[in-house]
Design a protein around this motif. Structure first.
Motif, mmCIF file in Angstrom:
data_model
loop_
_atom_site.group_PDB
_atom_site.id
_atom_site.type_symbol
_atom_site.label_atom_id
_atom_site.label_comp_id
_atom_site.label_asym_id
_atom_site.label_seq_id
_atom_site.Cartn_x
_atom_site.Cartn_y
_atom_site.Cartn_z
ATOM 1 N N LEU A 90 0.832 -1.205 0.000
ATOM 2 C CA LEU A 90 0.000 0.000 0.000
ATOM 3 C C LEU A 90 0.865 1.253 0.000
ATOM 4 N N MET A 91 1.897 1.283 0.809
ATOM 5 C CA MET A 91 2.773 2.460 0.856
ATOM 6 C C MET A 91 3.450 2.692 -0.489
ATOM 7 N N PHE A 92 3.862 1.625 -1.154
ATOM 8 C CA PHE A 92 4.457 1.755 -2.483
ATOM 9 C C PHE A 92 3.436 2.295 -3.480
ATOM 10 N N ARG A 93 2.216 1.775 -3.408
ATOM 11 C CA ARG A 93 1.168 2.219 -4.336
ATOM 12 C C ARG A 93 0.827 3.686 -4.140
ATOM 13 N N LEU A 94 0.942 4.179 -2.922
ATOM 14 C CA LEU A 94 0.630 5.576 -2.634
ATOM 15 C C LEU A 94 1.754 6.525 -3.020
ATOM 16 N N SER A 95 2.887 5.987 -3.423
ATOM 17 C CA SER A 95 4.033 6.812 -3.796
ATOM 18 C C SER A 95 4.235 6.758 -5.307
ATOM 19 N N PRO A 96 3.804 7.795 -6.031
ATOM 20 C CA PRO A 96 3.929 7.780 -7.489
ATOM 21 C C PRO A 96 5.369 7.604 -7.970
ATOM 22 N N ASP A 97 6.316 8.259 -7.303
ATOM 23 C CA ASP A 97 7.710 8.144 -7.724
ATOM 24 C C ASP A 97 8.253 6.740 -7.493
ATOM 25 N N LEU A 98 7.846 6.137 -6.387
ATOM 26 C CA LEU A 98 8.325 4.788 -6.116
ATOM 27 C C LEU A 98 7.693 3.755 -7.033
ATOM 28 N N MET A 99 6.498 4.014 -7.498
ATOM 29 C CA MET A 99 5.870 3.067 -8.415
ATOM 30 C C MET A 99 6.742 2.873 -9.645
ATOM 31 N N GLU A 100 7.410 3.941 -10.068
ATOM 32 C CA GLU A 100 8.303 3.831 -11.221
ATOM 33 C C GLU A 100 9.500 2.937 -10.921
#
Length: 120
Positions: A90-100
């Motif tokens: 969930l934390m990864f999904r909420l972070s647009p930059d980290l999704m990349e």
């Protein structure tokens, strides 16, 4: 996250943490965050544990419906709580930059978990 005119303003600090600490460091920090929010007896984040610890995240003004929505957003197995993996995803999904960057970080996280489990 900060409340602004009854809306949440999300400050995405995860990319900075990843840049400073690397993938394993970020996962470690997420695990610490999970520990802060979880129900100690159950080992998962429940509605009650999220509500009781929401001030740690600056979310003390959120309604019960908002907190339940947060739980539902990350609850992949439908058991009504968040385990550590669901929380991290969930934390990864909420972070647009980290999704990349998520594929690389996910591989690092899985390697970390495999190493940790092999030592046990």
């Amino acid at each position: 996250m900060a409340a602004l005119n009854n809306q949440l303003e999300f400050h995405d600090h995860l990319p900075l943490i990843e840049e400073k600490l690397g993938g394993n460091g970020l996962i470690g920090e997420l695990c610490k965050g999970f520990q802060l929010l979880m129900d100690v007896d159950k080992g998962v984040i429940t509605f009650d544990s999220l509500k009781n610890n929401s001030s740690v995240l600056g979310l003390q003004d959120l309604s019960d419906d908002d907190l339940l929505s947060m739980l539902r957003e990350g609850d992949y197995d439908g058991d009504g709580v968040l385990n550590q993996m669901e929380f991290c995803v969930l934390m990864f999904r909420l972070s647009p930059d980290l999704m990349e960057q998520s594929e690389v970080l996910l591989e690092e996280a899985l390697e970390h978990e495999l190493l940790k489990n092999s030592r046990q």
